[in-house]
Design an enzyme around this catalytic site. Structure first.
Site, PDB file in Angstrom:
ATOM      1  N   GLY A  26       0.819  -1.200   0.000  1.00 29.49           N
ATOM      2  CA  GLY A  26       0.000   0.000   0.000  1.00 29.49           C
ATOM      3  C   GLY A  26       0.849   1.245   0.000  1.00 29.49           C
ATOM      4  N   GLY A  31       4.027   8.083   2.233  1.00 27.57           N
ATOM      5  CA  GLY A  31       4.725   6.861   2.559  1.00 27.57           C
ATOM      6  C   GLY A  31       4.291   5.659   1.754  1.00 27.57           C
ATOM      7  N   ASP A 149      -6.909  11.016   7.770  1.00 29.39           N
ATOM      8  CA  ASP A 149      -6.779  10.339   6.487  1.00 29.39           C
ATOM      9  C   ASP A 149      -7.645   9.085   6.436  1.00 29.39           C
ATOM     10  OD1 ASP A 149      -5.837   9.880   3.905  1.00 29.39           O
ATOM     11  OD2 ASP A 149      -4.072   8.806   4.599  1.00 29.39           O
TER      12      ASP A 149
END
Length: 153
Positions: A26, A31, A149
Site C-alpha cells: 500500500g 509513505g 486520512d
C-alpha cells in the site's frame, strides 16, 4: 535449494540490516507500506517508510527531509502508545541507508479494505463492523489523536 533462496534474498532490499522487503502492500501521499520479513525474529511485519522524492534544490530538500523525519517520528510516537484491538501495533522505528525514517507494525495477514470486507457481510454484521470502526475512532479521540486520512479503502 538453499542457494536459490540466498540469491533471491540478495536481490531484495534489506532495511537497517534487519528487514527484508518482500512486496509493496500500500501507499499514501507520503509513505509506502511493504510486507517485510524481520530477519531477527523471522516474523512477517508491515514496514512503512517515506517515499523517495524527485530532484529538489539542496536547501528545500534538506528542509523537506527533516520535516518528514519529524513527521514519521511523531507518527511512531503516537502509534506506540495506542493499545486497541482495532488499531495496529507498532514495533520498531529507525532510518534506512538513505536516512529516510521507517517504522514497522504488526502485519494482518489476508487483510482487506473496509469495503471489500463488508461486501460479504449481512446487514447486522455490517453494523457491527461499523461499530468497531467507530469504537477505534472514539478511542483515538480520547487519546487526543485526530485521524486526518480516513477513507473506505
Amino acid at each position: 535449494m538453499g542457494n536459490a533462496l540466498e540469491q533471491q534474498s540478495m536481490q531484495q532490499e534489506i532495511i537497517n540490516g534487519r528487514y527484508v522487503l518482500l512486496e509493496e502492500i500500500g501507499q499514501g501521499e507520503m509513505g509506502v507500506v511493504y510486507k517485510a520479513r524481520d530477519k531477527l525474529s523471522g516474523e512477517l511485519v508491515a514496514l512503512k517508510r517515506i517515499k523517495k522524492r524527485g530532484k529538489q534544490p539542496k536547501t528545500s530538500s534538506v528542509i523537506a527531509s527533516k520535516h518528514l523525519q519529524l513527521h514519521m517520528a511523531r507518527e511512531f510516537q503516537i502509534l506506540a502508545r495506542l493499545r486497541h484491538p482495532n488499531i495496529v501495533s507498532v514495533l520498531d522505528f529507525g532510518f534506512d541507508e538513505q536516512q529516510r525514517p521507517f517504522f514497522t507494525m504488526s502485519l494482518w495477514q489476508s487483510s482487506k479494505t473496509f469495503l471489500e470486507y463488508a461486501q460479504a457481510l449481512d446487514f447486522d454484521q455490517k453494523i457491527d463492523l461499523l461499530q468497531q470502526l467507530l469504537l477505534a475512532l472514539a478511542y483515538l479521540h480520547r487519546q487526543g489523536v485526530l485521524h486526518c486520512d480516513i477513507k473506505p479503502e
